[in-house]
Design an enzyme around this catalytic site. Structure first.
Site, PDB file in Angstrom:
ATOM      1  N   ASP A  68       4.256   8.449   3.805  1.00 17.44           N
ATOM      2  CA  ASP A  68       3.970   7.571   2.673  1.00 17.44           C
ATOM      3  C   ASP A  68       3.690   8.328   1.375  1.00 17.44           C
ATOM      4  O   ASP A  68       3.295   7.718   0.372  1.00 17.44           O
ATOM      5  CB  ASP A  68       2.777   6.668   2.986  1.00 17.44           C
ATOM      6  CG  ASP A  68       3.153   5.478   3.854  1.00 17.44           C
ATOM      7  OD1 ASP A  68       4.345   5.140   3.899  1.00 17.44           O
ATOM      8  OD2 ASP A  68       2.257   4.894   4.495  1.00 17.44           O
ATOM      9  N   ARG A  93      -2.892   8.065   6.197  1.00 24.53           N
ATOM     10  CA  ARG A  93      -2.628   8.581   4.849  1.00 24.53           C
ATOM     11  C   ARG A  93      -3.708   9.546   4.373  1.00 24.53           C
ATOM     12  O   ARG A  93      -3.621  10.054   3.247  1.00 24.53           O
ATOM     13  CB  ARG A  93      -2.491   7.419   3.856  1.00 24.53           C
ATOM     14  CG  ARG A  93      -1.381   6.438   4.194  1.00 24.53           C
ATOM     15  CD  ARG A  93      -1.061   5.535   3.015  1.00 24.53           C
ATOM     16  NE  ARG A  93      -0.512   6.280   1.896  1.00 24.53           N
ATOM     17  CZ  ARG A  93      -0.215   5.752   0.707  1.00 24.53           C
ATOM     18  NH1 ARG A  93      -0.451   4.469   0.498  1.00 24.53           N
ATOM     19  NH2 ARG A  93       0.278   6.495  -0.267  1.00 24.53           N
ATOM     20  N   ARG A 139      -8.513  -2.396   0.435  1.00 29.52           N
ATOM     21  CA  ARG A 139      -8.489  -0.943   0.561  1.00 29.52           C
ATOM     22  C   ARG A 139      -9.724  -0.319  -0.102  1.00 29.52           C
ATOM     23  O   ARG A 139     -10.634   0.128   0.571  1.00 29.52           O
ATOM     24  CB  ARG A 139      -7.204  -0.368  -0.049  1.00 29.52           C
ATOM     25  CG  ARG A 139      -5.912  -0.842   0.628  1.00 29.52           C
ATOM     26  CD  ARG A 139      -5.732  -0.258   2.006  1.00 29.52           C
ATOM     27  NE  ARG A 139      -4.467  -0.646   2.611  1.00 29.52           N
ATOM     28  CZ  ARG A 139      -3.333   0.034   2.470  1.00 29.52           C
ATOM     29  NH1 ARG A 139      -3.293   1.132   1.734  1.00 29.52           N
ATOM     30  NH2 ARG A 139      -2.226  -0.382   3.053  1.00 29.52           N
ATOM     31  N   HIS A 168      -3.213  -4.078  -2.817  1.00 26.96           N
ATOM     32  CA  HIS A 168      -3.623  -3.186  -3.895  1.00 26.96           C
ATOM     33  C   HIS A 168      -3.525  -3.932  -5.219  1.00 26.96           C
ATOM     34  O   HIS A 168      -2.664  -4.804  -5.386  1.00 26.96           O
ATOM     35  CB  HIS A 168      -2.708  -1.963  -3.981  1.00 26.96           C
ATOM     36  CG  HIS A 168      -3.107  -0.812  -3.123  1.00 26.96           C
ATOM     37  ND1 HIS A 168      -2.178   0.103  -2.643  1.00 26.96           N
ATOM     38  CD2 HIS A 168      -4.305  -0.376  -2.675  1.00 26.96           C
ATOM     39  CE1 HIS A 168      -2.800   1.021  -1.931  1.00 26.96           C
ATOM     40  NE2 HIS A 168      -4.086   0.751  -1.928  1.00 26.96           N
ATOM     41  N   CYS A 264       4.141   1.917  -7.280  1.00 25.07           N
ATOM     42  CA  CYS A 264       3.632   2.697  -6.155  1.00 25.07           C
ATOM     43  C   CYS A 264       4.208   4.113  -6.141  1.00 25.07           C
ATOM     44  O   CYS A 264       3.542   5.050  -5.688  1.00 25.07           O
ATOM     45  CB  CYS A 264       3.958   2.009  -4.838  1.00 25.07           C
ATOM     46  SG  CYS A 264       2.933   0.557  -4.494  1.00 25.07           S
TER      47      CYS A 264
END
Length: 271
Positions: A68, A93, A139, A168, A264
């Protein structure tokens, strides 16, 4: 309205090892294979478009164990050359934060803070002239908001995300003109109280509808004039033009399989 594009400096990471082998957001389905050459081509188109518009693109070296990393926006938040690192919510991550931190230290950034509380960089922090908008709910920890305010000395506005598809802040809100505090957002991604705050602070914001939000249309990047956005968000094109922006549709369909698109993939390095 005449709009001026401001040259930007971005950090990106090629999707050399991008794949979907786990699911940490509703968009990720390991049963759907990724066309890696196509993902690479789509990412290169985005990188090259930035450069053609006069922006600088720095590159982070991808790591094979971190699929990612292409979503470089999540690795840090940079304001005034000061770097607030990331602390990822999911172990898959977690090591990306160190890769970003190493890049900053190796590239002349001397004020780099390793956070104590979970934040996922520009995934949940959006910068305008007046505010640091900060998402929470899926998150980033609410405790990261005070940490960011103390570090940057910028007033932080906490916003609660309530729809897991928009996990997000950068999937539900985009800064169109930071200097003018101009944004666009999808109201239904936010709690009633957060919607009221957004209406009060940004009464002239562009409001996106459900179809454009679902096409990841808020996961866009603006330089103050050009707005690079997912090509499926067709309902945003005319409203952006009406406000004097030049929308530039981009195809990042393969990267959407990981739950990310234009923003992103793009971390802004604010001097």
């Amino acid at each position: 309205m005449n709009r001026d594009a401001i040259p930007r400096r971005y950090l990106m990471c090629a999707p050399a090892h991008f794949r979907v082998t786990y699911s940490i957001n509703p968009w990720m389905d390991p049963s759907k294979p990724v066309d890696l050459p196509l993902a690479q081509t789509q990412w290169e188109d985005l990188r090259d478009r930035y450069r053609s518009l006069g922006h600088t693109v720095e590159l982070l070296t991808p790591r094979p164990d971190l699929p990612d990393m292409v979503f470089a926006a999540n690795g840090a938040t940079v304001i005034g050359g000061r770097v607030l690192g990331a602390l990822f919510a999911y172990r898959e991550r977690f090591e990306e934060a160190g890769a970003h931190r190493d890049w900053f230290l190796e590239n002349g950034f001397t004020d780099v803070l390793e956070p104590e509380h979970v934040n996922e960089g520009e995934g949940d922090f959006a910068v305008t002239a007046s505010y640091l908008l900060a998402g929470r709910g899926f998150r980033s920890s609410p405790l990261s908001h005070a940490e960011a305010q103390e570090f940057f000395g910028e007033p932080v506005i906490g916003l609660d995300l309530v729809d897991p598809r928009y996990y997000h802040l950068d999937t539900a809100l985009c800064v169109l003109d930071a200097a003018a505090d101009e944004i666009m957002y999808y109201p239904d991604a936010f709690s009633p109280g957060s919607r009221a705050v957004l209406r009060r602070l940004f009464p002239d914001a562009l409001l996106a509808g459900e179809a454009d939000a679902a096409a990841f249309g808020l996961n866009s990047v603006s330089d103050g004039r050009h707005v690079l956005l997912p090509q499926g968000a067709t309902g945003l094109l005319d409203p952006l033009r009406d406000r004097g922006f030049e929308p530039i549709p981009m195809d990042l369909g393969e990267l959407l399989k990981g739950g990310g698109s234009v923003k992103c993939c793009t971390q802004e390095l604010r001097a």
